[in-house]
Enzyme design. Structure first.
Site, PDB file in Angstrom:
ATOM      1  N   GLU A   1       3.342 -12.976   2.474  1.00  0.00           N
ATOM      2  CA  GLU A   1       4.127 -11.860   2.999  1.00  0.00           C
ATOM      3  C   GLU A   1       5.622 -12.190   3.072  1.00  0.00           C
ATOM      4  OE1 GLU A   1       3.588  -8.754   4.115  1.00  0.00           O
ATOM      5  OE2 GLU A   1       1.463  -8.677   3.662  1.00  0.00           O
TER       6      GLU A   1
ATOM      7  N   GLU B   1      -0.214  -6.135  -1.027  1.00  0.00           N
ATOM      8  CA  GLU B   1      -0.711  -5.415   0.157  1.00  0.00           C
ATOM      9  C   GLU B   1      -2.134  -4.932  -0.075  1.00  0.00           C
ATOM     10  OE1 GLU B   1       1.161  -5.984   2.415  1.00  0.00           O
ATOM     11  OE2 GLU B   1       3.258  -5.520   2.045  1.00  0.00           O
TER      12      GLU B   1
ATOM     13  N   GLU C   1       8.905  -5.439   6.896  1.00  0.00           N
ATOM     14  CA  GLU C   1       8.461  -6.708   6.316  1.00  0.00           C
ATOM     15  C   GLU C   1       9.151  -7.895   7.000  1.00  0.00           C
ATOM     16  OE1 GLU C   1       6.175  -7.216   4.097  1.00  0.00           O
ATOM     17  OE2 GLU C   1       5.873  -5.298   3.117  1.00  0.00           O
TER      18      GLU C   1
ATOM     19  N   TRP D   1       3.971 -14.899  -7.817  1.00  0.00           N
ATOM     20  CA  TRP D   1       5.358 -14.545  -8.156  1.00  0.00           C
ATOM     21  C   TRP D   1       6.255 -15.041  -7.018  1.00  0.00           C
ATOM     22  CZ3 TRP D   1       7.895 -11.472  -4.610  1.00  0.00           C
ATOM     23  CH2 TRP D   1       7.113 -10.728  -3.741  1.00  0.00           C
TER      24      TRP D   1
ATOM     25  N   GLU E   1      -2.498  -2.567   6.374  1.00  0.00           N
ATOM     26  CA  GLU E   1      -2.166  -3.096   5.039  1.00  0.00           C
ATOM     27  C   GLU E   1      -2.360  -2.009   3.987  1.00  0.00           C
ATOM     28  OE1 GLU E   1      -0.702  -5.848   4.253  1.00  0.00           O
ATOM     29  OE2 GLU E   1      -1.480  -7.558   5.342  1.00  0.00           O
TER      30      GLU E   1
ATOM     31  N   HIS F   1      -4.462  -7.861   0.346  1.00  0.00           N
ATOM     32  CA  HIS F   1      -4.597  -8.191   1.781  1.00  0.00           C
ATOM     33  C   HIS F   1      -5.462  -7.152   2.500  1.00  0.00           C
ATOM     34  CE1 HIS F   1      -0.459 -10.419   1.545  1.00  0.00           C
ATOM     35  NE2 HIS F   1      -1.434 -11.120   1.002  1.00  0.00           N
TER      36      HIS F   1
HETATM   37 FE   LIG Z   1       1.119  -6.679   4.294  1.00  0.00          FE
HETATM   38 FE   LIG Z   2       4.225  -7.071   3.086  1.00  0.00          FE
END
Ligand SMILES: [Fe+2]
Ligand SMILES: [Fe+2]
Length: 350
Positions: free
Chosen positions: A128, A214, A90, A45, A181, A217
């Protein structure tokens, strides 16, 4: 005091050469099992698909922005504070990228190293990078937050860096990222739920989409620790004990907006009160990692590894107990009003 202290004596913030060799022996495994966990760009996305479409004729674009503002109108101020804090976290991605690529065995020296760990980190950073972009644009269009103060906070945070406590040691670094994460997954998952309850299904989708990244990850990082426990159980166990003793500090703990020197503490208090991320979540994450890593069943550890095992496996109930006591104490303290520059200096009672 929290976190409780343990008697894990050995600290390994710097990577001893023999450990580096063990870590490097996992390069082939990383190419086979870690790199494929990145999503191909064509299947990913992108922020644009969740935002008003700026390629539309102006009026249609403005209608989409108006609809966005309509749905964010009722979101409570405390929710916005948590969402801004998550977004700011972030946006400090340059810090996390440089930390990851400065760990031993993971260096990206020429900037395009074929080392699989460096390749992973580049791909992870690219994935990220969409999180902060998407949240920032959404919040900007909502008109509900003071973007100058939010952007100043991001500026301060990237310039401040981060005190993560794992030196250049990937054993410690992967324990940290496994935990962190998963914590981010929990927080974004909860902001998704609250957005839905607050009447903003688009924002709920945005937060849910980020949470799914997340989670993936987090699974990769915890799988790396699982592998380290397989090839080097005692020192991997000591690394887990070491990080848990230090307590996993959240990456944005140095956040500052130029006005509130206790901004992170205040943001964390709102996150706790809105149940977006709480001390119980911390204990839950720890327990889930203990189960996944089967730490209680590890055998043949050195004395130091055994001490770390006992400490880590007994930690979650102690955290819950201390949290209960802290909660009781907090209930006796008179609530105080705190101004948040991010929401135009409106006050929240904490
Ligand atoms: Fe992350
Ligand atoms: Fe993130």
């Amino acid at each position: 005091m929290w976190p409780p202290k343990c008697s894990v004596a050995k600290k390994i913030p710097l990577m001893p050469p023999e450990k580096l060799e063990i870590f490097k022996s996992l390069d082939g495994w990383a190419s086979r099992c870690v790199l494929p966990m990145l999503k191909p760009v064509e299947q990913c996305w992108q922020p644009q698909s969740l935002l008003p479409d700026s390629s539309l004729p102006l009026e249609e674009f403005m209608d989409e922005v108006k609809a966005l503002r309509e749905s964010t109108k009722e979101l409570p101020d405390e929710y916005l504070v948590v969402l801004v804090g998550d977004m700011v976290t972030e946006e400090a991605l340059p810090t996390y990228h440089s930390i990851m690529t400065s760990m031993e065995g993971m260096k990206d020296e020429p900037g395009k190293s074929p080392n699989p760990w460096a390749a992973w980190t580049r791909g992870w950073t690219a994935e990220e990078n969409r999180h902060g972009d998407l949240l920032r644009t959404y919040l900007y269009l909502s008109g509900r937050v003071d973007m100058r103060m939010v952007d100043k906070t991001i500026h301060y945070l990237i310039a401040a860096g981060m005190d993560h406590g794992f030196g250049n040691n990937p054993y410690l670094g992967f324990v940290y990222t496994s935990f962190q994460e998963r914590a981010t997954f929990v927080a974004h998952g909860n902001t998704a739920r609250l957005a839905k309850e607050g009447g903003d299904p688009v924002l709920a989708r945005i937060c849910g989409t980020i949470a799914a990244d997340e989670k993936r990850h987090g699974n990769v990082y915890s799988r790396v620790v699982e592998k380290l426990l397989e090839v080097d159980p005692s020192d991997a166990m000591v690394a887990i004990g070491d990080m848990m003793e230090k307590k996993i500090t959240m990456p944005a703990h140095l956040m500052y907006d130029g006005e509130d020197p206790r901004l992170f503490e205040h943001f964390s208090a709102v996150a706790q009160r809105t149940s977006v991320y709480t001390a119980n979540d911390y204990a839950d994450i720890l327990e889930s990692l203990i189960r996944q890593w089967r730490l209680e069943k590890l055998e043949g550890l050195t004395a130091e590894g055994k001490r770390a095992q006992d400490f880590v496996c007994g930690l979650a109930p102690r955290i819950r107990k201390l949290q209960e006591l802290a909660g009781e104490r907090a209930r006796k303290i008179k609530p105080c009003a705190v101004k948040f520059s991010w929401i135009f200096n409106k006050e929240l009672v904490l």
